[in-house]
Design a protein around this motif. Structure first.
Motif, PDB file in Angstrom:
ATOM      1  N   ILE A 198       0.860  -1.193   0.000  1.00  0.00           N
ATOM      2  CA  ILE A 198       0.000   0.000   0.000  1.00  0.00           C
ATOM      3  C   ILE A 198       0.891   1.236   0.000  1.00  0.00           C
ATOM      4  O   ILE A 198       2.080   1.155   0.298  1.00  0.00           O
ATOM      5  CB  ILE A 198      -0.977   0.014   1.202  1.00  0.00           C
ATOM      6  CG1 ILE A 198      -0.236   0.264   2.523  1.00  0.00           C
ATOM      7  CG2 ILE A 198      -1.753  -1.280   1.281  1.00  0.00           C
ATOM      8  CD1 ILE A 198      -1.180   0.515   3.694  1.00  0.00           C
ATOM      9  N   ILE A 199       0.290   2.359  -0.289  1.00  0.00           N
ATOM     10  CA  ILE A 199       1.099   3.587  -0.377  1.00  0.00           C
ATOM     11  C   ILE A 199       1.632   3.976   1.010  1.00  0.00           C
ATOM     12  O   ILE A 199       2.748   4.454   1.145  1.00  0.00           O
ATOM     13  CB  ILE A 199       0.321   4.729  -1.067  1.00  0.00           C
ATOM     14  CG1 ILE A 199       1.265   5.889  -1.380  1.00  0.00           C
ATOM     15  CG2 ILE A 199      -0.844   5.215  -0.246  1.00  0.00           C
ATOM     16  CD1 ILE A 199       0.777   6.788  -2.485  1.00  0.00           C
ATOM     17  N   GLY A 200       0.804   3.789   2.032  1.00  0.00           N
ATOM     18  CA  GLY A 200       1.280   3.960   3.409  1.00  0.00           C
ATOM     19  C   GLY A 200       1.545   5.388   3.842  1.00  0.00           C
ATOM     20  O   GLY A 200       2.015   5.615   4.952  1.00  0.00           O
ATOM     21  N   VAL A 201       1.269   6.367   2.995  1.00  0.00           N
ATOM     22  CA  VAL A 201       1.319   7.749   3.469  1.00  0.00           C
ATOM     23  C   VAL A 201      -0.135   8.220   3.600  1.00  0.00           C
ATOM     24  O   VAL A 201      -1.029   7.600   3.048  1.00  0.00           O
ATOM     25  CB  VAL A 201       2.109   8.696   2.543  1.00  0.00           C
ATOM     26  CG1 VAL A 201       3.588   8.468   2.655  1.00  0.00           C
ATOM     27  CG2 VAL A 201       1.664   8.565   1.099  1.00  0.00           C
ATOM     28  N   GLY A 202      -0.322   9.306   4.331  1.00  0.00           N
ATOM     29  CA  GLY A 202      -1.691   9.771   4.545  1.00  0.00           C
ATOM     30  C   GLY A 202      -1.983   9.693   6.008  1.00  0.00           C
ATOM     31  O   GLY A 202      -2.670   8.799   6.489  1.00  0.00           O
ATOM     32  N   GLU A 203      -1.434  10.617   6.742  1.00  0.00           N
ATOM     33  CA  GLU A 203      -1.464  10.502   8.197  1.00  0.00           C
ATOM     34  C   GLU A 203      -2.332  11.547   8.863  1.00  0.00           C
ATOM     35  O   GLU A 203      -2.578  11.474  10.052  1.00  0.00           O
ATOM     36  CB  GLU A 203      -0.029  10.618   8.719  1.00  0.00           C
ATOM     37  CG  GLU A 203       0.861   9.544   8.120  1.00  0.00           C
ATOM     38  CD  GLU A 203       2.276   9.564   8.646  1.00  0.00           C
ATOM     39  OE1 GLU A 203       2.821  10.662   8.800  1.00  0.00           O
ATOM     40  OE2 GLU A 203       2.819   8.481   8.905  1.00  0.00           O
ATOM     41  N   ALA A 204      -2.754  12.550   8.108  1.00  0.00           N
ATOM     42  CA  ALA A 204      -3.545  13.612   8.727  1.00  0.00           C
ATOM     43  C   ALA A 204      -4.950  13.598   8.144  1.00  0.00           C
ATOM     44  O   ALA A 204      -5.138  13.290   6.967  1.00  0.00           O
ATOM     45  CB  ALA A 204      -2.890  14.962   8.469  1.00  0.00           C
ATOM     46  N   THR A 205      -5.929  13.936   8.961  1.00  0.00           N
ATOM     47  CA  THR A 205      -7.320  13.832   8.521  1.00  0.00           C
ATOM     48  C   THR A 205      -8.075  15.121   8.850  1.00  0.00           C
ATOM     49  O   THR A 205      -7.501  16.091   9.340  1.00  0.00           O
ATOM     50  CB  THR A 205      -8.012  12.647   9.227  1.00  0.00           C
ATOM     51  OG1 THR A 205      -7.994  12.887  10.637  1.00  0.00           O
ATOM     52  CG2 THR A 205      -7.324  11.336   8.922  1.00  0.00           C
ATOM     53  N   VAL A 206      -9.357  15.098   8.578  1.00  0.00           N
ATOM     54  CA  VAL A 206     -10.254  16.209   8.925  1.00  0.00           C
ATOM     55  C   VAL A 206     -11.308  15.666   9.913  1.00  0.00           C
ATOM     56  O   VAL A 206     -11.457  14.448  10.030  1.00  0.00           O
ATOM     57  CB  VAL A 206     -10.917  16.795   7.650  1.00  0.00           C
ATOM     58  CG1 VAL A 206      -9.902  17.560   6.829  1.00  0.00           C
ATOM     59  CG2 VAL A 206     -11.573  15.710   6.818  1.00  0.00           C
ATOM     60  N   PRO A 207     -12.028  16.556  10.606  1.00  0.00           N
ATOM     61  CA  PRO A 207     -12.892  16.079  11.696  1.00  0.00           C
ATOM     62  C   PRO A 207     -13.979  15.086  11.278  1.00  0.00           C
ATOM     63  O   PRO A 207     -14.445  14.305  12.111  1.00  0.00           O
ATOM     64  CB  PRO A 207     -13.537  17.369  12.224  1.00  0.00           C
ATOM     65  CG  PRO A 207     -12.563  18.443  11.886  1.00  0.00           C
ATOM     66  CD  PRO A 207     -11.955  18.026  10.582  1.00  0.00           C
ATOM     67  N   HIS A 208     -14.347  15.087   9.999  1.00  0.00           N
ATOM     68  CA  HIS A 208     -15.432  14.196   9.558  1.00  0.00           C
ATOM     69  C   HIS A 208     -15.154  12.729   9.864  1.00  0.00           C
ATOM     70  O   HIS A 208     -16.088  11.931   9.938  1.00  0.00           O
ATOM     71  CB  HIS A 208     -15.653  14.336   8.050  1.00  0.00           C
ATOM     72  CG  HIS A 208     -15.843  15.750   7.603  1.00  0.00           C
ATOM     73  ND1 HIS A 208     -14.864  16.713   7.716  1.00  0.00           N
ATOM     74  CD2 HIS A 208     -16.902  16.371   7.058  1.00  0.00           C
ATOM     75  CE1 HIS A 208     -15.315  17.856   7.247  1.00  0.00           C
ATOM     76  NE2 HIS A 208     -16.547  17.685   6.845  1.00  0.00           N
ATOM     77  N   TYR A 266      -7.802  13.562  13.542  1.00  0.00           N
ATOM     78  CA  TYR A 266      -6.748  12.667  14.034  1.00  0.00           C
ATOM     79  C   TYR A 266      -5.548  12.702  13.102  1.00  0.00           C
ATOM     80  O   TYR A 266      -5.673  12.958  11.910  1.00  0.00           O
ATOM     81  CB  TYR A 266      -7.247  11.221  14.093  1.00  0.00           C
ATOM     82  CG  TYR A 266      -8.562  11.060  14.805  1.00  0.00           C
ATOM     83  CD1 TYR A 266      -8.643  11.204  16.188  1.00  0.00           C
ATOM     84  CD2 TYR A 266      -9.721  10.776  14.098  1.00  0.00           C
ATOM     85  CE1 TYR A 266      -9.856  11.058  16.848  1.00  0.00           C
ATOM     86  CE2 TYR A 266     -10.932  10.630  14.746  1.00  0.00           C
ATOM     87  CZ  TYR A 266     -10.998  10.778  16.121  1.00  0.00           C
ATOM     88  OH  TYR A 266     -12.201  10.640  16.759  1.00  0.00           O
ATOM     89  N   GLN A 267      -4.409  12.381  13.684  1.00  0.00           N
ATOM     90  CA  GLN A 267      -3.193  12.129  12.912  1.00  0.00           C
ATOM     91  C   GLN A 267      -2.793  10.711  13.282  1.00  0.00           C
ATOM     92  O   GLN A 267      -2.784  10.381  14.478  1.00  0.00           O
ATOM     93  CB  GLN A 267      -2.114  13.145  13.293  1.00  0.00           C
ATOM     94  CG  GLN A 267      -2.633  14.582  13.108  1.00  0.00           C
ATOM     95  CD  GLN A 267      -1.803  15.690  13.725  1.00  0.00           C
ATOM     96  OE1 GLN A 267      -1.460  16.623  13.054  1.00  0.00           O
ATOM     97  NE2 GLN A 267      -1.526  15.614  15.004  1.00  0.00           N
ATOM     98  N   PHE A 268      -2.518   9.870  12.312  1.00  0.00           N
ATOM     99  CA  PHE A 268      -2.210   8.471  12.657  1.00  0.00           C
ATOM    100  C   PHE A 268      -1.273   7.833  11.648  1.00  0.00           C
ATOM    101  O   PHE A 268      -1.036   8.368  10.559  1.00  0.00           O
ATOM    102  CB  PHE A 268      -3.492   7.649  12.800  1.00  0.00           C
ATOM    103  CG  PHE A 268      -4.443   7.750  11.640  1.00  0.00           C
ATOM    104  CD1 PHE A 268      -4.099   7.266  10.388  1.00  0.00           C
ATOM    105  CD2 PHE A 268      -5.704   8.328  11.799  1.00  0.00           C
ATOM    106  CE1 PHE A 268      -4.976   7.354   9.314  1.00  0.00           C
ATOM    107  CE2 PHE A 268      -6.592   8.417  10.727  1.00  0.00           C
ATOM    108  CZ  PHE A 268      -6.214   7.925   9.487  1.00  0.00           C
ATOM    109  N   ASP A 269      -0.783   6.670  12.020  1.00  0.00           N
ATOM    110  CA  ASP A 269       0.086   5.888  11.151  1.00  0.00           C
ATOM    111  C   ASP A 269      -0.808   5.181  10.128  1.00  0.00           C
ATOM    112  O   ASP A 269      -1.628   4.330  10.488  1.00  0.00           O
ATOM    113  CB  ASP A 269       0.847   4.884  12.028  1.00  0.00           C
ATOM    114  CG  ASP A 269       1.811   4.019  11.250  1.00  0.00           C
ATOM    115  OD1 ASP A 269       1.505   3.693  10.090  1.00  0.00           O
ATOM    116  OD2 ASP A 269       2.854   3.654  11.814  1.00  0.00           O
TER     117      ASP A 269
END
Ligand SMILES: Cc1cc2nc3c(=O)[nH]c(=O)nc-3n(C[C@H](O)[C@H](O)[C@H](O)COP(=O)(O)OP(=O)(O)OC[C@H]3O[C@@H](n4cnc5c(N)ncnc54)[C@H](O)[C@@H]3O)c2cc1C
Length: 508
Positions: A49-59, A165-168
């Protein structure tokens, strides 16, 4: 009269791809439709998988609620942290810093949003920077965070705190996989090497794995990432290219050792030909340099990234290439594309996982029968187009509204023609500080107002109705909001302490 059913129910869904998009779809469909639907996911460990993408929005919290995910467990399992917004450094001009915070700005009064009163108070030199009037923008740089306590008095800033959230990203996919499998999703390991289409309709009948196995289904969800195996390779729906508006097309991602307290925000620092992200997690800090290959070489981009890490690198930089834009159709025949297979808007506002979530919601609302009524597909595609375009404009705003002229990149983005839809928003705000949310577009008033102000667009005037309120009342409102926000922030614990107390992950 009995309802005439125009098609048999769909019985099987095959999801190709096991990144965040694939497992989000698998978890949501199996949770919502239960055993009435057979959900199967095919993924290839060899491709990964690409495995990046660690920050999100409140939704995302709504998605978690649908899946009945316990927030503490989610944070622990993904080495997660909380995000009050994004700090933008050096964007409007070198040395600038502002936060695009979630939540609200101040308290509205009568028909007008708070920032209208603030504009007048500010014009008279009686107001602070707009960041003093939002819980998120005041708390974030102070490193403070908490979720709303159950006994918070209603209508107070802390009762309405909004956060993401910010996550791995790799742990996130594993976390969802476990849940999806528990809910009955069947996972098949293998590489898809062929796609069989119905000779008359062109619908996908089955996919063929490298080892020869055929996997058939009624509905296929293409979550194969940038490969877009079904939606593009097979169905050739075409790509709408937005590179001329969003010229960054490469990224280098690298984790580094965590140094200092965990900030409750993502940081985006503008660089010579793009920008750099910093996303704090519990066990490490995620970093990346997003840049335009037209304006910077890969070597120069790598040097710049490595020079600007706060801790020791924990891996080699991972290069990723992409192109801003989307598929002309995200649903064609019996294939729906989610995630990177459907399109990508660069990660500046952390919107990709949100777009997966909203695509899943839309699919569930417009879920077809086996006859695939074209009206469903048409609605899905029109709504997705609208959603992508509105987010696209919001991201372009960051590049357009700048006075930076220190590199060819900034000279290009500052002067490039922008979409008419964005120009209309900017003109409206520049005149009287007004903003109108267009239907269901994702980013609302708080986001647009904070980013327009943060990027240096100061309205020439304010709404005339502000003058219908006595001046003393306007100033009292502005003063009161500032005090309430400051006192609420004063009560908040430090982000690190909150995590340590409620959701600390194990160290590895
Ligand atoms: C530089 C960068 C930064 C980003 N930052 C953010 C961010 O901060 N926030 C955010 O929300 N999003 C971000 N994103 C987007 C985010 O990474 C993706 O939207 C998200 O991870 C979903 O990816 P995906 O599942 O679509 O694709 P992938 O993770 O690439 O998964 C593709 C899957 O398809 C499988 N596959 C492919 N081909 C085959 C085949 N032939 N047979 C079988 N399986 C196959 C692969 O094995 C894999 O399982 C970022 C993206 C980039 C490029």
């Amino acid at each position: 009269m009995p309802i005439q059913q125009s098609g048999q129910p769909i019985q099987s869904v095959v999801i190709i791809g096991g990144g965040s998009a694939g497992w989000m779809a698998a978890a949501a469909l199996s949770k919502s439709f239960g055993h009435s639907l057979d959900v199967r996911l095919v993924e290839s460990e060899e491709i990964g998988i690409i495995g990046v993408g660690e920050a999100t929005v409140p939704h995302l919290s709504l998605f978690n609620r649908l899946l009945e995910i316990d927030e503490g467990e989610f944070i622990r399992q993904t080495q997660g942290t909380f995000k009050l917004g994004i700090q933008f450094n050096d964007w409007g001009k070198m040395g600038d810093s502002y936060i695009h915070g979630f939540g609200t700005i101040g308290r509205d009064l009568g028909l007008l949003p708070f920032h209208q009163y603030w504009l007048k108070a500010r014009a008279e030199g009686r107001a602070k920077d707009i960041s003093a009037y939002s819980l998120n923008t005041l708390a974030a740089p102070l490193g403070k965070f908490m979720v709303a306590p159950h006994d918070a008095p209603p209508n107070t800033p802390i009762a309405e705190i909004a956060y993401a959230y910010q996550f791995d990203a790799v742990r996130y996919a594993h976390f969802l996989r476990k849940r999806a499998e528990m809910q009955g999703v069947q996972r098949t390991e293998g590489k898809v090497v062929g796609v069989n289409q119905n000779s008359e309709t062109g619908f996908v009948d089955s996919v063929r794995l490298e080892r020869g196995e055929l996997i058939a289904g009624d509905l296929f969800i293409d979550c194969t990432g940038f490969r877009a195996l079904l939606i593009e390779d097979t169905l050739k729906v075409g790509f709408e290219d937005w590179l001329h508006w969003l010229p960054v097309d490469r990224a280098l991602a690298i984790p580094c050792q965590k140094v200092g307290p965990i900030t409750p925000f993502t940081r985006s620092t503008a660089r010579t030909a793009g920008w750099q992200w910093r996303i704090p997690l519990q066990h490490r800090t995620g970093n990346g340099h997003v840049y335009s290959s037209q304006f910077m070489s890969d070597d120069a981009a790598t040097d710049l990234l490595l020079k600007n890490l706060d801790g020791r690198p924990l891996a080699d930089p991972l290069p990723v290439r992409f192109r801003a834009g989307k598929r002309r159709k995200l649903w064609d025949k019996n294939v729906v594309a989610l995630g990177l297979a459907g399109g990508f808007l660069e990660p500046l506002e952390s919107t990709a996982i949100y777009l997966v979530q909203s695509g899943i919601n839309r699919l569930m609302s417009l879920f077809p029968r086996a006859d695939f009524d074209p009206a469903l597909q048409g609605t899905y595609n029109a709504q997705a187009q609208f959603e992508y375009e509105r987010i696209r404009d919001f991201i372009i705003l960051h590049y357009h509204a700048t006075t930076r002229d220190d590199s060819d990149f900034w000279n290009y983005v500052r002067t490039m023609p922008i979409p008419d839809s964005l120009k209309a928003y900017v003109d409206l705000f520049a005149a009287g500080g007004q903003f109108f949310r267009n239907g269901t577009e994702m980013f609302g008033l708080t986001s647009w107002v904070q980013v327009m102000l943060g990027q240096g667009i100061m309205p020439r005037s304010y709404h005339p109705a502000v003058d219908w309120v006595r001046e003393a009342d306007t100033l009292a409102l502005v003063d009161h909001v500032e005090k309430v926000v400051a006192s609420n922030v004063g009560l908040m614990p430090r982000h690190d302490d909150f995590i340590a107390r409620h959701c600390a992950a194990s160290p590895n």
